[in-house]
Write a protein that holds these residues in place. Structure first.
Motif, mmCIF file in Angstrom:
data_model
loop_
_atom_site.group_PDB
_atom_site.id
_atom_site.type_symbol
_atom_site.label_atom_id
_atom_site.label_comp_id
_atom_site.label_asym_id
_atom_site.label_seq_id
_atom_site.Cartn_x
_atom_site.Cartn_y
_atom_site.Cartn_z
ATOM 1 N N VAL A 296 0.840 -1.205 0.000
ATOM 2 C CA VAL A 296 0.000 0.000 0.000
ATOM 3 C C VAL A 296 0.875 1.255 0.000
ATOM 4 O O VAL A 296 0.598 2.229 -0.712
ATOM 5 N N GLY A 297 1.954 1.230 0.792
ATOM 6 C CA GLY A 297 2.853 2.380 0.845
ATOM 7 C C GLY A 297 3.501 2.677 -0.488
ATOM 8 O O GLY A 297 3.585 3.838 -0.908
ATOM 9 N N LEU B 131 0.755 4.086 -2.951
ATOM 10 C CA LEU B 131 0.404 5.474 -2.636
ATOM 11 C C LEU B 131 1.565 6.415 -2.923
ATOM 12 O O LEU B 131 1.357 7.568 -3.323
ATOM 13 N N THR B 132 2.785 5.943 -2.725
ATOM 14 C CA THR B 132 3.948 6.763 -3.059
ATOM 15 C C THR B 132 3.952 7.093 -4.546
ATOM 16 O O THR B 132 4.172 8.243 -4.942
ATOM 17 N N GLY B 133 3.698 6.083 -5.379
ATOM 18 C CA GLY B 133 3.668 6.321 -6.821
ATOM 19 C C GLY B 133 2.554 7.259 -7.233
ATOM 20 O O GLY B 133 2.757 8.167 -8.046
ATOM 21 N N ILE B 134 1.371 7.068 -6.657
ATOM 22 C CA ILE B 134 0.216 7.901 -7.022
ATOM 23 C C ILE B 134 0.432 9.357 -6.608
ATOM 24 O O ILE B 134 0.264 10.289 -7.405
ATOM 25 N N LEU B 135 0.813 9.550 -5.353
ATOM 26 C CA LEU B 135 0.963 10.919 -4.857
ATOM 27 C C LEU B 135 2.204 11.602 -5.422
ATOM 28 O O LEU B 135 2.219 12.826 -5.581
ATOM 29 N N ALA C 212 7.717 8.458 -8.658
ATOM 30 C CA ALA C 212 6.421 7.916 -9.080
ATOM 31 C C ALA C 212 6.600 6.651 -9.907
ATOM 32 O O ALA C 212 5.933 5.635 -9.679
ATOM 33 N N ALA C 213 7.514 6.704 -10.888
ATOM 34 C CA ALA C 213 7.744 5.542 -11.745
ATOM 35 C C ALA C 213 8.283 4.371 -10.949
ATOM 36 O O ALA C 213 7.831 3.224 -11.110
ATOM 37 N N ALA D 88 7.692 -0.892 -8.338
ATOM 38 C CA ALA D 88 7.843 -1.749 -7.163
ATOM 39 C C ALA D 88 6.512 -2.349 -6.737
ATOM 40 O O ALA D 88 6.457 -3.484 -6.259
ATOM 41 N N THR D 89 5.435 -1.607 -6.917
ATOM 42 C CA THR D 89 4.108 -2.133 -6.589
ATOM 43 C C THR D 89 3.723 -3.269 -7.525
ATOM 44 O O THR D 89 3.238 -4.320 -7.091
#
Length: 219
Positions: A73-74, A77-81, A174-175, A180-181
């Motif tokens: 989840v982290g 959310l890191t990529g999205i934000l 972001a990339a 990683a996700t």
């Protein structure tokens, strides 16, 4: 200069009218729309990778310990934000405080990844990643980050970033965060120190590469 010649010269108002006669109103760039377009491409990537992955095994592994799904989840959310922050900081007049947006999920990602390494038990039916396994994870993050970074730079050309170093670093984060996700689709391993180090190096490399090569593009 004769009076006749002076009378033939256009006035300032006439000159301005001639220069602006063919101008068309410029549609303002929407950072939210650009970020949504980039995330839509990520969703397409995710759908393609999910079609080749063992989703049941992935869910069993992620739900076997809180640190596993919280780290996922982290990273998501890191990529999205981070991509939202990248486009927001690329528009003149927007505050640089947008760069702080991905920091809380980034801290969650790092913390929970570390907690996985410190966990006193191993996930049932899952082994720690070996050096070769971690090397594959490193290559996956770097390889998938490449098209995502290139697309991001293309979209950023629609904006006018006054702080390209900051914007490009956020784009790299972001990339790397989304790569990683998506790695979770093909990462049947428990958390380990070597795996964490390889992931961290891959993310840092993507951020630095975006910063260096993207700066030449905007220059």
């Amino acid at each position: 200069m004769s009076e006749a010649t002076r009378s033939d010269e256009p006035s300032h108002d006439q000159l301005i009218e001639r220069l602006t006669a063919d101008l068309r109103p410029v549609r303002p760039v929407s950072p939210a729309r650009l970020a949504a377009g980039w995330l839509l491409v990520v969703v397409v990537f995710a759908g393609y990778l999910a079609s080749m992955a063992d989703l049941h095994a992935m869910m069993r592994r992620l739900m076997a310990a809180p640190d596993m799904w919280l780290a996922a989840v982290g990273s998501a959310l890191t990529g999205i934000l981070a991509v939202v922050a990248a486009f927001m900081t690329s528009v003149p007049g927007r505050s640089t405080r947008w760069a702080l947006l991905p920091l809380p999920p980034l801290a969650l990602w790092i913390w929970e990844s570390g907690m996985g390494c410190a966990r006193s038990f191993h996930l049932p039916g899952v082994h720690d990643a070996s050096f070769g396994d971690s090397d594959h994870c490193f290559m996956f993050i770097c390889a998938l980050s490449l098209p995502l970074s290139l697309l991001l730079m293309v979209l950023l050309r629609w904006t006018f970033p006054l702080r390209p170093n900051l914007t490009l670093a956020l784009g790299g984060l972001a990339a790397a965060g989304m790569a990683a996700t998506l790695l979770n689709f093909f990462h049947p391993y428990d958390a380990s120190v070597s795996d964490l180090v390889f992931h961290a190096v891959a993310v840092a490399l993507v951020v630095v590469a975006n910063r260096l090569f993207g700066e030449r593009l905007f220059r």
